[in-house]
Design an enzyme around this catalytic site. Structure first.
Site, short mmCIF file in Angstrom:
data_model
loop_
_atom_site.label_atom_id
_atom_site.label_comp_id
_atom_site.label_asym_id
_atom_site.label_seq_id
_atom_site.Cartn_x
_atom_site.Cartn_y
_atom_site.Cartn_z
N ASP A 200 2.09 3.69 3.18
CA ASP A 200 1.09 4.60 2.61
C ASP A 200 1.77 5.63 1.70
O ASP A 200 1.54 5.64 0.50
CB ASP A 200 0.27 5.29 3.73
CG ASP A 200 -1.13 5.68 3.25
OD1 ASP A 200 -1.48 5.34 2.11
OD2 ASP A 200 -1.86 6.33 4.03
N HIS B 55 -9.89 1.58 -0.23
CA HIS B 55 -9.60 2.38 0.97
C HIS B 55 -10.91 2.49 1.76
O HIS B 55 -11.88 3.06 1.25
CB HIS B 55 -9.20 3.81 0.59
CG HIS B 55 -7.75 3.99 0.27
ND1 HIS B 55 -7.19 3.63 -0.92
CD2 HIS B 55 -6.74 4.54 0.99
CE1 HIS B 55 -5.90 3.94 -0.93
NE2 HIS B 55 -5.60 4.49 0.22
N HIS C 153 0.86 -1.20 0.00
CA HIS C 153 0.00 0.00 0.00
C HIS C 153 0.89 1.25 0.00
O HIS C 153 1.26 1.76 1.06
CB HIS C 153 -0.92 -0.02 1.23
CG HIS C 153 -1.95 1.08 1.20
ND1 HIS C 153 -3.31 0.82 1.28
CD2 HIS C 153 -1.84 2.42 1.08
CE1 HIS C 153 -3.98 1.97 1.22
NE2 HIS C 153 -3.11 2.95 1.12
N HIS D 59 1.49 4.94 -2.18
CA HIS D 59 1.08 5.89 -3.23
C HIS D 59 2.30 6.53 -3.88
O HIS D 59 3.16 7.08 -3.18
CB HIS D 59 0.19 6.97 -2.63
CG HIS D 59 -1.12 6.46 -2.11
ND1 HIS D 59 -2.27 6.48 -2.86
CD2 HIS D 59 -1.44 5.86 -0.94
CE1 HIS D 59 -3.26 5.95 -2.15
NE2 HIS D 59 -2.79 5.56 -0.98
N GLY E 73 -9.15 8.64 -1.72
CA GLY E 73 -9.70 9.98 -1.55
C GLY E 73 -10.44 10.14 -0.23
O GLY E 73 -10.36 9.27 0.63
N GLU F 49 -10.91 3.99 7.43
CA GLU F 49 -9.78 4.80 7.90
C GLU F 49 -10.38 6.02 8.61
O GLU F 49 -10.39 6.10 9.83
CB GLU F 49 -8.91 5.22 6.71
CG GLU F 49 -7.72 6.10 7.07
CD GLU F 49 -7.01 6.65 5.83
OE1 GLU F 49 -7.55 6.58 4.73
OE2 GLU F 49 -5.88 7.18 6.00
N ASP G 28 2.44 9.25 -5.77
CA ASP G 28 2.48 10.72 -5.64
C ASP G 28 2.81 11.17 -4.22
O ASP G 28 3.19 12.33 -4.01
CB ASP G 28 1.19 11.36 -6.14
CG ASP G 28 -0.07 10.69 -5.62
OD1 ASP G 28 0.02 9.55 -5.11
OD2 ASP G 28 -1.15 11.29 -5.71
ZN LIG Z 1 -3.60 5.01 0.95
#
Ligand SMILES: [Zn+2]
Length: 314
Positions: free
Chosen positions: A273, A193, A7, A9, A166, A196, A11
């Site tokens: 993450d 996702h 997991h 990202h 998002g 959370e 960016d």
């Molecule tokens: Zn994430």
């Protein structure tokens, strides 16, 4: 057994030096000293919630409206993961967020695949999977549908799954139930996702659409019926401890439910993450489990084994 990120990202894991260079190359009106750029790309110590955390993606996304930049950062991330001792990882991003300056989602996706393949070729011993993120929102259904179409088209060519990311508290998972079902109908592996910053219903929807994995999902600790379903269906949680502390989902490492979830028998993996936004990496995340949550080396190896089993590329 080697660590793996499942997991992560793209960016949220850019090199500050690269962002500084891309700003110059693209002549963006953002030419700041590296220290300041770094501050803009890292979560602030007074971060209030997930929405606040997500603001740290604004600068990265400004430089990622360009296919060459996408290829470069995808390449660099795999190189960075290799330097951390890994030989397999899954990275993710939302191609639809890089289409503001004329690139199509498909061009963006192909650029990322190309960067990843270049790194794999250079390294020779690294396999990477790319997870395409759809985005929570209220005006991007067409873009999300295109993401599903592209995931299917490029599945097996680096692309290994679909996700939705998002602001969960603003756009509940139920709004995307049909999209997620459509993805599953096309036999795409799915991670969602959920659980959370959201509520129980987000987890219920993720389970209902047969997600193979759930991003975060730590809210499940409050609901025995959800825990039971996760175990029965063999759904794996992708747990990101530092990120959860930063978004104030938990108030300290010691209080993070990963210990209880593990003890209850929920399958879970540990991930960063976002290496830059969260200022962490997989080695650090495992250290946190040992230091603050009393995980033994044997238990960490069990998590590593679960990670192998839950990987989308076998
Ligand atoms: Zn994430």
């Amino acid at each position: 057994m080697k660590n793996r990120e499942l997991h992560l990202h793209i960016d949220g894991s850019l090199r500050v030096d690269t962002v500084s260079q891309l700003i110059k190359e693209q002549r963006l009106d953002l030419d700041l000293p590296k220290e300041q750029l770094r501050e803009l790309m890292k979560v602030p110590s007074n971060c209030k919630n997930l929405n606040d955390y997500l603001k740290r993606f604004e600068l990265p996304l400004k430089v990622l409206q360009n296919c060459e930049a996408i290829e470069r950062v995808s390449y660099e991330l795999i190189m960075d993961l290799s330097k951390l001792g890994m030989n397999y990882s899954e990275v993710r991003f939302a191609p639809q967020l890089s289409t503001l300056k004329g690139c199509t989602q498909e061009q963006v996706l192909r650029a990322s695949i190309q960067g990843i393949k270049k790194a794999e070729k250079e390294l020779g011993n690294f396999k990477a999977g790319l997870i395409i993120c759809m985005m929570r929102g209220d005006d991007n259904e067409i873009q999300n549908k295109e993401s599903i179409y592209l995931a299917k088209k490029y599945f097996g060519d680096t692309v290994c799954a679909l996700d939705i990311a998002g602001a969960e508290a603003i756009y509940p998972t139920r709004n995307f139930e049909e999209l997620l079902k459509e993805a599953k109908k096309m036999e795409l592996p799915l991670t969602v996702h959920a659980g959370e910053a959201g509520v129980k219903e987000d987890l219920e929807v993720a389970i209902k659409v047969n997600a193979d994995r759930i991003g975060h999902g730590i809210l499940s600790i409050k609901h025995d019926d959800i825990i039971k379903q996760l175990i029965e269906k063999g759904i794996t949680l992708e747990v990101c401890v530092s990120s959860n502390l930063q978004t104030r989902v938990v108030s300290s490492f010691q209080e993070h439910p990963v210990r209880q979830l593990f003890d209850k028998g929920v399958k879970l993996v540990i991930s960063s993450d976002n290496m830059t936004v969260s200022d962490t990496n997989i080695i650090n995340e495992f250290e946190i489990l040992k230091k603050y949550l009393n995980f033994t080396e044997h238990e960490l190896n069990i998590i590593r084994k679960i990670t192998y089993d839950a990987s989308f590329i076998k």
